[in-house]
Scaffold this motif. Structure first.
Motif, PDB file in Angstrom:
ATOM      1  N   GLN A   1       0.829  -1.202   0.000  1.00  0.00           N
ATOM      2  CA  GLN A   1       0.000   0.000   0.000  1.00  0.00           C
ATOM      3  C   GLN A   1       0.867   1.258   0.000  1.00  0.00           C
ATOM      4  O   GLN A   1       0.561   2.237  -0.675  1.00  0.00           O
ATOM      5  N   GLN A   2       1.969   1.235   0.759  1.00  0.00           N
ATOM      6  CA  GLN A   2       2.866   2.389   0.825  1.00  0.00           C
ATOM      7  C   GLN A   2       3.710   2.547  -0.442  1.00  0.00           C
ATOM      8  O   GLN A   2       3.947   3.662  -0.902  1.00  0.00           O
ATOM      9  N   GLU A   3       4.172   1.425  -0.984  1.00  0.00           N
ATOM     10  CA  GLU A   3       5.155   1.463  -2.067  1.00  0.00           C
ATOM     11  C   GLU A   3       4.546   1.542  -3.468  1.00  0.00           C
ATOM     12  O   GLU A   3       5.220   1.972  -4.401  1.00  0.00           O
ATOM     13  N   ARG A   4       3.312   1.125  -3.596  1.00  0.00           N
ATOM     14  CA  ARG A   4       2.689   1.086  -4.925  1.00  0.00           C
ATOM     15  C   ARG A   4       2.679   2.486  -5.541  1.00  0.00           C
ATOM     16  O   ARG A   4       2.123   3.423  -4.992  1.00  0.00           O
ATOM     17  N   GLY A   5       3.319   2.606  -6.685  1.00  0.00           N
ATOM     18  CA  GLY A   5       3.330   3.877  -7.408  1.00  0.00           C
ATOM     19  C   GLY A   5       4.283   4.914  -6.856  1.00  0.00           C
ATOM     20  O   GLY A   5       4.332   6.037  -7.371  1.00  0.00           O
ATOM     21  N   ALA A   6       5.056   4.580  -5.817  1.00  0.00           N
ATOM     22  CA  ALA A   6       6.005   5.555  -5.264  1.00  0.00           C
ATOM     23  C   ALA A   6       7.194   5.709  -6.213  1.00  0.00           C
ATOM     24  O   ALA A   6       7.640   4.731  -6.808  1.00  0.00           O
ATOM     25  N   PRO A   7       7.715   6.932  -6.375  1.00  0.00           N
ATOM     26  CA  PRO A   7       8.869   7.137  -7.263  1.00  0.00           C
ATOM     27  C   PRO A   7      10.079   6.337  -6.780  1.00  0.00           C
ATOM     28  O   PRO A   7      10.426   6.366  -5.608  1.00  0.00           O
ATOM     29  N   GLY A   8      10.692   5.598  -7.665  1.00  0.00           N
ATOM     30  CA  GLY A   8      11.884   4.809  -7.340  1.00  0.00           C
ATOM     31  C   GLY A   8      11.592   3.461  -6.717  1.00  0.00           C
ATOM     32  O   GLY A   8      12.514   2.719  -6.389  1.00  0.00           O
ATOM     33  N   SER A   9      10.326   3.112  -6.543  1.00  0.00           N
ATOM     34  CA  SER A   9       9.981   1.825  -5.930  1.00  0.00           C
ATOM     35  C   SER A   9      10.138   0.698  -6.938  1.00  0.00           C
ATOM     36  O   SER A   9       9.756   0.826  -8.099  1.00  0.00           O
ATOM     37  N   ASN A  10      10.733  -0.401  -6.490  1.00  0.00           N
ATOM     38  CA  ASN A  10      10.842  -1.580  -7.357  1.00  0.00           C
ATOM     39  C   ASN A  10       9.874  -2.683  -6.923  1.00  0.00           C
ATOM     40  O   ASN A  10      10.006  -3.827  -7.332  1.00  0.00           O
ATOM     41  N   MET A  11       8.907  -2.318  -6.086  1.00  0.00           N
ATOM     42  CA  MET A  11       7.857  -3.251  -5.662  1.00  0.00           C
ATOM     43  C   MET A  11       6.655  -3.009  -6.579  1.00  0.00           C
ATOM     44  O   MET A  11       5.809  -2.178  -6.318  1.00  0.00           O
ATOM     45  N   ARG A  12       6.613  -3.763  -7.674  1.00  0.00           N
ATOM     46  CA  ARG A  12       5.641  -3.481  -8.728  1.00  0.00           C
ATOM     47  C   ARG A  12       4.284  -4.148  -8.524  1.00  0.00           C
ATOM     48  O   ARG A  12       3.285  -3.683  -9.060  1.00  0.00           O
ATOM     49  N   ASN A  13       4.244  -5.255  -7.791  1.00  0.00           N
ATOM     50  CA  ASN A  13       2.976  -5.958  -7.587  1.00  0.00           C
ATOM     51  C   ASN A  13       2.977  -6.608  -6.208  1.00  0.00           C
ATOM     52  O   ASN A  13       3.983  -6.585  -5.494  1.00  0.00           O
ATOM     53  N   PHE A  14       1.836  -7.226  -5.857  1.00  0.00           N
ATOM     54  CA  PHE A  14       1.713  -7.830  -4.529  1.00  0.00           C
ATOM     55  C   PHE A  14       2.638  -9.037  -4.376  1.00  0.00           C
ATOM     56  O   PHE A  14       3.114  -9.314  -3.282  1.00  0.00           O
ATOM     57  N   GLY A  15       2.915  -9.727  -5.469  1.00  0.00           N
ATOM     58  CA  GLY A  15       3.872 -10.845  -5.416  1.00  0.00           C
ATOM     59  C   GLY A  15       5.246 -10.378  -4.959  1.00  0.00           C
ATOM     60  O   GLY A  15       5.912 -11.058  -4.167  1.00  0.00           O
ATOM     61  N   ASP A  16       5.680  -9.215  -5.463  1.00  0.00           N
ATOM     62  CA  ASP A  16       6.953  -8.643  -5.003  1.00  0.00           C
ATOM     63  C   ASP A  16       6.904  -8.340  -3.506  1.00  0.00           C
ATOM     64  O   ASP A  16       7.875  -8.554  -2.781  1.00  0.00           O
ATOM     65  N   ALA A  17       5.755  -7.846  -3.047  1.00  0.00           N
ATOM     66  CA  ALA A  17       5.606  -7.517  -1.618  1.00  0.00           C
ATOM     67  C   ALA A  17       5.666  -8.777  -0.757  1.00  0.00           C
ATOM     68  O   ALA A  17       6.281  -8.781   0.315  1.00  0.00           O
ATOM     69  N   VAL A  18       5.045  -9.857  -1.231  1.00  0.00           N
ATOM     70  CA  VAL A  18       5.089 -11.127  -0.478  1.00  0.00           C
ATOM     71  C   VAL A  18       6.522 -11.661  -0.442  1.00  0.00           C
ATOM     72  O   VAL A  18       6.996 -12.122   0.607  1.00  0.00           O
ATOM     73  N   TRP A  19       7.218 -11.593  -1.573  1.00  0.00           N
ATOM     74  CA  TRP A  19       8.620 -12.048  -1.616  1.00  0.00           C
ATOM     75  C   TRP A  19       9.470 -11.236  -0.645  1.00  0.00           C
ATOM     76  O   TRP A  19      10.279 -11.784   0.100  1.00  0.00           O
ATOM     77  N   TRP A  20       9.268  -9.907  -0.643  1.00  0.00           N
ATOM     78  CA  TRP A  20      10.004  -9.056   0.276  1.00  0.00           C
ATOM     79  C   TRP A  20       9.686  -9.433   1.727  1.00  0.00           C
ATOM     80  O   TRP A  20      10.587  -9.509   2.566  1.00  0.00           O
ATOM     81  N   ALA A  21       8.408  -9.673   2.042  1.00  0.00           N
ATOM     82  CA  ALA A  21       8.015 -10.016   3.414  1.00  0.00           C
ATOM     83  C   ALA A  21       8.657 -11.335   3.850  1.00  0.00           C
ATOM     84  O   ALA A  21       9.128 -11.456   4.983  1.00  0.00           O
ATOM     85  N   CYS A  22       8.687 -12.312   2.957  1.00  0.00           N
ATOM     86  CA  CYS A  22       9.311 -13.607   3.294  1.00  0.00           C
ATOM     87  C   CYS A  22      10.795 -13.445   3.584  1.00  0.00           C
ATOM     88  O   CYS A  22      11.309 -13.990   4.565  1.00  0.00           O
ATOM     89  N   SER A  23      11.499 -12.706   2.742  1.00  0.00           N
ATOM     90  CA  SER A  23      12.937 -12.544   2.957  1.00  0.00           C
ATOM     91  C   SER A  23      13.220 -11.695   4.201  1.00  0.00           C
ATOM     92  O   SER A  23      14.219 -11.905   4.881  1.00  0.00           O
ATOM     93  N   THR A  24      12.327 -10.771   4.534  1.00  0.00           N
ATOM     94  CA  THR A  24      12.520  -9.940   5.722  1.00  0.00           C
ATOM     95  C   THR A  24      12.248 -10.725   6.996  1.00  0.00           C
ATOM     96  O   THR A  24      13.042 -10.687   7.948  1.00  0.00           O
ATOM     97  N   LEU A  25      11.135 -11.457   7.031  1.00  0.00           N
ATOM     98  CA  LEU A  25      10.793 -12.220   8.236  1.00  0.00           C
ATOM     99  C   LEU A  25      11.781 -13.350   8.499  1.00  0.00           C
ATOM    100  O   LEU A  25      12.024 -13.705   9.650  1.00  0.00           O
ATOM    101  N   SER A  26      12.317 -13.923   7.447  1.00  0.00           N
ATOM    102  CA  SER A  26      13.275 -15.016   7.640  1.00  0.00           C
ATOM    103  C   SER A  26      14.668 -14.500   7.961  1.00  0.00           C
ATOM    104  O   SER A  26      15.593 -15.291   8.132  1.00  0.00           O
ATOM    105  N   THR A  27      14.826 -13.177   8.044  1.00  0.00           N
ATOM    106  CA  THR A  27      16.082 -12.479   8.335  1.00  0.00           C
ATOM    107  C   THR A  27      17.137 -12.714   7.266  1.00  0.00           C
ATOM    108  O   THR A  27      18.321 -12.526   7.509  1.00  0.00           O
ATOM    109  N   VAL A  28      16.723 -13.127   6.062  1.00  0.00           N
ATOM    110  CA  VAL A  28      17.673 -13.304   4.959  1.00  0.00           C
ATOM    111  C   VAL A  28      17.971 -11.944   4.334  1.00  0.00           C
ATOM    112  O   VAL A  28      19.124 -11.559   4.190  1.00  0.00           O
ATOM    113  N   GLY A  29      16.917 -11.219   3.940  1.00  0.00           N
ATOM    114  CA  GLY A  29      17.082  -9.879   3.400  1.00  0.00           C
ATOM    115  C   GLY A  29      17.956  -9.829   2.159  1.00  0.00           C
ATOM    116  O   GLY A  29      19.058  -9.283   2.191  1.00  0.00           O
TER     117      GLY A  29
END
Length: 197
Positions: free
Chosen positions: A123-151
């Protein structure tokens, strides 16, 4: 159960607002009305339990999960584990062992944090200038890598709101990982001490 249904309604309404936005339509008004009605229901439930407890302001500190759920209603489905335990107890079945409960809470918390964090960041990143989170799938991938502390760093939030949510998810991921690791270690120590006895 009515409050659990309300929490799932809250989550579904929020997801509909984020994933299928229809600004200025009756659908958006419906989702917002459902969100506010559920939140009001949670606030009434919290106020009634506070009043009945007779603890006064200390109720906030002694019921941290309930307070957190009032502030962040998206986490309310965490109470499903408690409902399951109550049903087991009423049927005369043994309660889940402590380690199973910790893992159940942690697993459910991880799923909820991942889904709601992905929704909130998207919701925050959608359409923001310079954001590479283009769809909800990207957001889920980001959430998985963040929660697993992989990053991995291939997708990162660029907005202030997105970074605040990311910080909360990093702290939550570490806490959940610590809870599961600590519980598993404690269980292993008990098993080894029994074998030695």
């Amino acid at each position: 159960m009515p409050l659990t249904v309300a929490s799932l309604t809250f989550l579904g309404s929020y997801a509909a607002l984020v994933l299928a936005p229809r600004p200025g339509t009756a659908w958006e008004d419906l989702w917002i009305a459902l969100l506010l009605a559920c939140w009001a229901l949670f606030a009434v439930d919290y106020a009634v339990r506070w009043r009945l407890s007779g603890q006064g302001p200390s109720f906030v500190h002694t019921h941290l999960l309930d307070t957190l759920v009032l502030i962040l209603p998206l986490l309310r489905p965490l109470r499903i584990v408690r409902i399951y335990e109550t049903l087991q107890h009423r049927r005369g079945l043994p309660r889940l062992p402590l380690y199973s409960r910790v893992i159940a809470y942690s697993g459910l918390s991880t799923l909820l944090m991942g889904f709601t964090g992905a929704l909130a960041v998207y919701q925050q990143e959608r359409g923001a200038p310079g954001s590479n989170m283009r769809n909800f799938g990207d957001a889920v991938w980001w959430a998985c890598s963040t929660l697993s502390t992989v990053g991995y760093g291939d997708i990162v939030p660029v907005t202030t709101g997105g970074r605040v949510i990311a910080s909360a998810m990093m702290a939550g991921g570490l806490a959940l990982l610590g809870a599961v690791t600590g519980s598993f270690s404690s269980w292993l120590l008990q098993v080894f001490s029994r074998e030695e006895d």
